[in-house]
Design an enzyme around this catalytic site. Structure first.
Site, PDB file in Angstrom:
ATOM      1  N   PHE B  53       0.103  -2.965   1.299  1.00 56.91           N
ATOM      2  CA  PHE B  53      -0.286  -1.572   1.564  1.00 56.91           C
ATOM      3  C   PHE B  53      -1.590  -1.256   0.854  1.00 56.91           C
ATOM      4  O   PHE B  53      -1.836  -1.754  -0.254  1.00 56.91           O
ATOM      5  CB  PHE B  53       0.767  -0.595   1.036  1.00 56.91           C
ATOM      6  CG  PHE B  53       2.083  -0.628   1.745  1.00 56.91           C
ATOM      7  CD1 PHE B  53       2.164  -0.761   3.130  1.00 56.91           C
ATOM      8  CD2 PHE B  53       3.261  -0.502   1.024  1.00 56.91           C
ATOM      9  CE1 PHE B  53       3.396  -0.763   3.774  1.00 56.91           C
ATOM     10  CE2 PHE B  53       4.495  -0.513   1.659  1.00 56.91           C
ATOM     11  CZ  PHE B  53       4.563  -0.650   3.031  1.00 56.91           C
ATOM     12  N   GLU B  54      -2.377  -0.359   1.441  1.00 52.80           N
ATOM     13  CA  GLU B  54      -3.692  -0.071   0.866  1.00 52.80           C
ATOM     14  C   GLU B  54      -3.620   0.598  -0.501  1.00 52.80           C
ATOM     15  O   GLU B  54      -4.579   0.561  -1.255  1.00 52.80           O
ATOM     16  CB  GLU B  54      -4.537   0.780   1.826  1.00 52.80           C
ATOM     17  CG  GLU B  54      -4.061   2.209   1.969  1.00 52.80           C
ATOM     18  CD  GLU B  54      -5.051   3.077   2.742  1.00 52.80           C
ATOM     19  OE1 GLU B  54      -5.746   2.560   3.624  1.00 52.80           O
ATOM     20  OE2 GLU B  54      -5.102   4.274   2.443  1.00 52.80           O
ATOM     21  N   GLY B  55      -2.504   1.210  -0.835  1.00 46.56           N
ATOM     22  CA  GLY B  55      -2.370   1.813  -2.165  1.00 46.56           C
ATOM     23  C   GLY B  55      -2.425   0.773  -3.275  1.00 46.56           C
ATOM     24  O   GLY B  55      -2.655   1.114  -4.442  1.00 46.56           O
ATOM     25  N   GLY B  56      -2.197  -0.514  -2.929  1.00 46.33           N
ATOM     26  CA  GLY B  56      -2.279  -1.574  -3.936  1.00 46.33           C
ATOM     27  C   GLY B  56      -1.021  -2.413  -4.034  1.00 46.33           C
ATOM     28  O   GLY B  56      -0.848  -3.177  -4.981  1.00 46.33           O
ATOM     29  N   GLY B 134      -8.337   3.112   4.860  1.00 45.25           N
ATOM     30  CA  GLY B 134      -8.583   1.675   4.840  1.00 45.25           C
ATOM     31  C   GLY B 134      -8.891   1.085   6.215  1.00 45.25           C
ATOM     32  O   GLY B 134      -9.149  -0.108   6.328  1.00 45.25           O
TER      33      GLY B 134
END
Lengths: 320, 256
Positions: B53-56, B134
Site C-alpha cells: 500500500f502507498e502508505g508504506g 500514488g
C-alpha cells in the site's frame, strides 16, 4: 518559474545558526507557533487523515497567519481549513480531497476554481523525493515517474535530463526545504527526540529538510524512556525547535495506536461545508477554531463520547 | 432478456480483477475494489501474493470485516510484514520489485491514460479533482490493472489531463516519453475485460462479461471500440468467489 531551491551555502548557514544543543524545548501551542511567520513555506507531517498536526494548524488559524505556502504528502480536511481560513493560499501535494470516504473537497474546489488559491500537483513519489533531497542537502533528485504525463507538463519546476551515465530520460525534482515543519508524534522527550509508531509517511525526511521543526506529541516521556528504545526514535532532538504536549493533537483525524478518526464529527463537518464552502466553513471555523478558549475546549466541542469512541477503536486494532 | 445475475457490478469487478493476479506476484493496490480483489486472490488461488500500500505497508493482510478506509490508515498496518516511509514503498516500484499496479479509475481513454486531476483546462479548471496520489508513480513504473465502472463519460477518446500515463499517444510514445517499463495490462469493467494492442497500443475488448453484448459495451463507450479476433466470454463469478468476497466485506462498503 522559480523552484524555491536554496543555494547550499544559504541552507547550511541557516542550520548553523540553529541552537542544536541538548536543551528542553517544552512550550505552549501559542509559543510554538511563533516559529511560523507570515509568508513562510510550511511542511505538514502525517498523511490524509493520519497523524495530522491539527492542534498546530488550529493555533495558526487562531493566530490568523497569512500567506503560508504549505506542502504535505497527501492533504485532506486540514487543507480545507487552511484555505477556508485564508491562512494559506498555496498548497503543494499529490492528492487533495476530504478523504476517501467523503470524496471531493468542495472547499478546495471553490478556492482553486475561483482562482483565489493554488493547488500545485506533484506525484506522490515526487513529493517524497523533494523532501528527501531537502533532507540530504542536495538541490534535486532524479525520478522515473511523472514523465510523459500532464502532471509533468504543468510543473515546469521539474526538469528532464538525459542521464550522463546511461543516456536514459530522467526527471529531476527540486528539493523542498520548508522554513517550518509541523509534525505530530505519539511520544517524544523534552529535547524533541521523537518516536513515531506505525506509518511514518514522509515525516523523517520532512524534519531533516526543514529549517525549523515544531513538534506536538501525545505525551512527553523522559529521556530515559527514549534511551530504552533508541531504535524507535525517528527524529533526532537537534532537528527540533519546539515541543508541545497535546493529547489528541490530531483530532478529529487519527493517531496510530491511540485513536482512529472521529468519524461522526468528520461526517458532520463534510455535510456542513459541502453545502456552503464559504459561509458554512466560516461558521465551522468560528465554532471550533476561533471561539474555544483552549485545545481542550475544542475537544469538548467535538464531544467526549466521540473522542473516547475513537480511542476505543484506535487502541483495539491490535487486540486480536 | 431476464437478468439472472446474482452479483453486483462491484462484485464482478472484484472477482474478474482477482483472476488477473497470479500466485507469487507483488501487487501495489489502491483502496476499495483493488484492495478487495487482491485479498480475494490471496484467499483463493494466490496464497503467495504480496500486497503493498502507498502508505508504506509491505505484505498487507486485510481481515474480513475490517477494511481500512484508505491506504494511508492505521488499519492497513495490522499484521503486515513491514512498515516503510511513503517514499520508500514507492521506490520499491521504481526499483522493479512490483509486478502489478492495481487501481480504480475516474476517467480513462483509448490509450489507457487515466485522469483524476482536472475536468477542463488545467489553467482555469471547470472542476479540480483530487489529483494523482500514488497513481502516476504506480502507472509509470509497473503493469497496471484498472478496475472501474463502465460509463460513457468515463470512457473517453482522450482524457482532458493525463494524471496517470497509460500508453500516452499510442505506439511507442510511452517509451519515448521516458517510461520504458510497464503500461496498461488490463481494464476490468462490469461489462467487459479489455487489453491493449501490442502495436498501436489502443484498448480492445478481450472478453464480454456474462450476458453482455458487443452493442452494450459500445453504447457505453465514448469512442469506437475494437473487439479482439478471439473475443471471449468471461466465466461468471463462482459461488466460492462470491462467498469469499462477501465475507471480506460483510458491511458491503465496497461491493455495493
Amino acid at each position: 518559474m522559480t523552484t524555491g531551491v536554496e543555494p547550499y551555502v544559504q541552507l547550511r548557514e541557516k542550520l548553523s545558526k540553529r541552537d542544536r544543543s541538548l536543551r528542553e524545548k517544552v512550550m505552549s501551542l501559542e509559543e510554538a507557533t511563533k516559529f511560523v511567520r507570515d509568508g513562510d513555506t510550511v511542511g505538514i507531517g502525517g498523511s490524509t487523515m493520519s497523524r495530522t498536526p491539527m492542534a498546530l494548524i488550529w493555533q495558526l488559524i487562531r493566530d490568523r497567519r497569512k500567506e503560508l505556502s504549505c506542502s504535505r504528502c497527501i492533504i485532506s480536511t486540514d487543507g480545507d481549513l487552511l484555505f477556508g481560513s485564508g491562512v494559506s493560499n498555496h498548497i503543494e501535494t499529490s492528492w487533495f480531497a476530504q478523504g476517501i470516504l467523503w470524496g471531493l473537497s468542495k472547499v478546495m474546489r471553490h478556492n482553486v476554481e475561483s482562482g483565489g488559491a493554488r493547488y500545485d500537483e506533484w506525484s506522490h513519489m515526487a513529493m517524497g523525493m523533494r523532501y528527501r533531497a531537502g533532507g540530504m542537502g542536495v538541490p534535486f533528485l532524479p525520478i522515473r515517474s511523472m514523465l510523459g504525463s500532464d502532471v509533468e507538463r504543468i510543473r515546469p519546476e521539474a526538469k528532464e535530463i538525459d542521464c550522463p551515465f546511461t543516456g536514459e530520460r530522467l526527471l529531476l525534482v527540486p528539493a523542498l526545504n520548508p522554513e517550518v515543519a509541523l509534525i505530530h508524534v505519539q511520544r517524544c522527550d523534552a529535547y524533541g527526540n521523537a518516536q513515531i509508531d506505525g506509518l511514518q509517511f514522509m515525516d523523517i525526511d520532512l524534519a531533516l529538510a526543514a529549517n525549523r521543526v515544531i513538534l506536538t506529541t501525545e505525551r512527553i516521556v523522559s529521556n530515559d524512556q527514549i534511551r530504552r528504545a533508541p531504535d524507535q526514535t525517528k527524529i533526532p532532538f537537534f532537528c527540533v525547535d519546539a515541543v508541545v504536549e497535546v493529547p489528541y493533537g490530531s483530532a478529529p483525524h487519527e493517531c496510530f495506536g491511540v485513536y482512529e478518526p472521529m468519524l461522526a464529527h468528520m461526517d458532520a463537518y463534510v455535510r456542513q461545508v459541502n453545502k456552503d464552502p464559504v459561509g458554512a466553513m466560516q461558521d465551522y471555523l468560528e465554532k471550533y477554531f476561533y471561539e474555544p478558549a483552549s485545545w481542550n475546549k475544542y475537544l469538548e466541542l467535538i464531544g467526549m463520547e466521540e473522542v473516547l469512541e475513537a480511542s476505543r477503536r484506535g487502541r483495539s486494532i491490535y487486540n486480536d | 432478456m431476464t437478468d439472472t445475475r446474482n452479483y453486483t457490478a462491484s462484485e464482478i469487478l472484484a472477482v474478474l480483477s482477482s483472476r488477473q493476479l497470479t500466485d507469487g506476484q507483488v501487487v501495489f493496490a489502491g483502496v476499495g475494489i483493488p484492495l478487495l480483489a487482491a485479498t480475494l486472490a490471496q484467499r483463493l488461488d494466490c496464497p503467495g501474493l504480496t500486497i503493498l500500500f502507498e502508505g508504506g505497508v509491505v505484505g498487507a493482510f486485510v481481515e474480513p470485516g475490517k477494511l481500512p478506509p484508505s491506504t494511508n490508515d492505521q488499519r492497513c498496518t495490522k499484521r503486515a510484514n513491514m512498515v516503510l516511509g511513503s517514499a520508500d514503498v514507492l521506490l520499491l516500484l521504481q526499483r522493479g520489485y512490483v509486478d502489478v499496479g492495481f487501481m480504480g479509475g475516474a476517467q480513462i481513454d483509448q490509450f489507457g491514460n487515466l485522469n483524476s486531476s482536472f475536468i477542463g483546462d488545467p489553467a482555469h479548471p471547470k472542476t479540480r479533482l483530487p489529483g494523482t496520489g500514488g497513481g502516476n508513480d504506480i502507472s509509470s513504473l509497473t503493469n497496471m490493472i484498472v478496475a472501474m465502472k463502465h460509463e460513457k463519460r468515463r470512457f473517453v477518446e482522450q482524457v482532458d489531463f493525463i494524471t496517470s500515463p497509460g500508453f500516452i499517444r499510442g505506439g511507442r510514445s510511452r517509451a519515448e516519453s521516458g517510461l520504458p517499463m510497464g503500461g496498461m495490462f488490463r481494464v476490468i469493467t462490469e461489462l467487459a475485460v479489455f487489453g491493449f494492442d501490442d502495436t498501436d497500443r489502443r484498448i480492445k475488448v478481450l472478453a464480454l462479461n456474462p450476458g453482455v453484448s458487443r452493442e452494450e459495451v459500445q453504447d457505453n463507450t465514448g469512442f469506437d471500440l475494437t473487439f479482439d479476433d478471439q473475443l471471449g466470454t468471461t466465466e461468471p463469478p463462482t459461488e466460492k468467489e462470491l462467498a469469499t468476497l462477501r465475507v471480506l466485506d460483510p458491511e458491503r462498503l465496497f461491493i455495493g
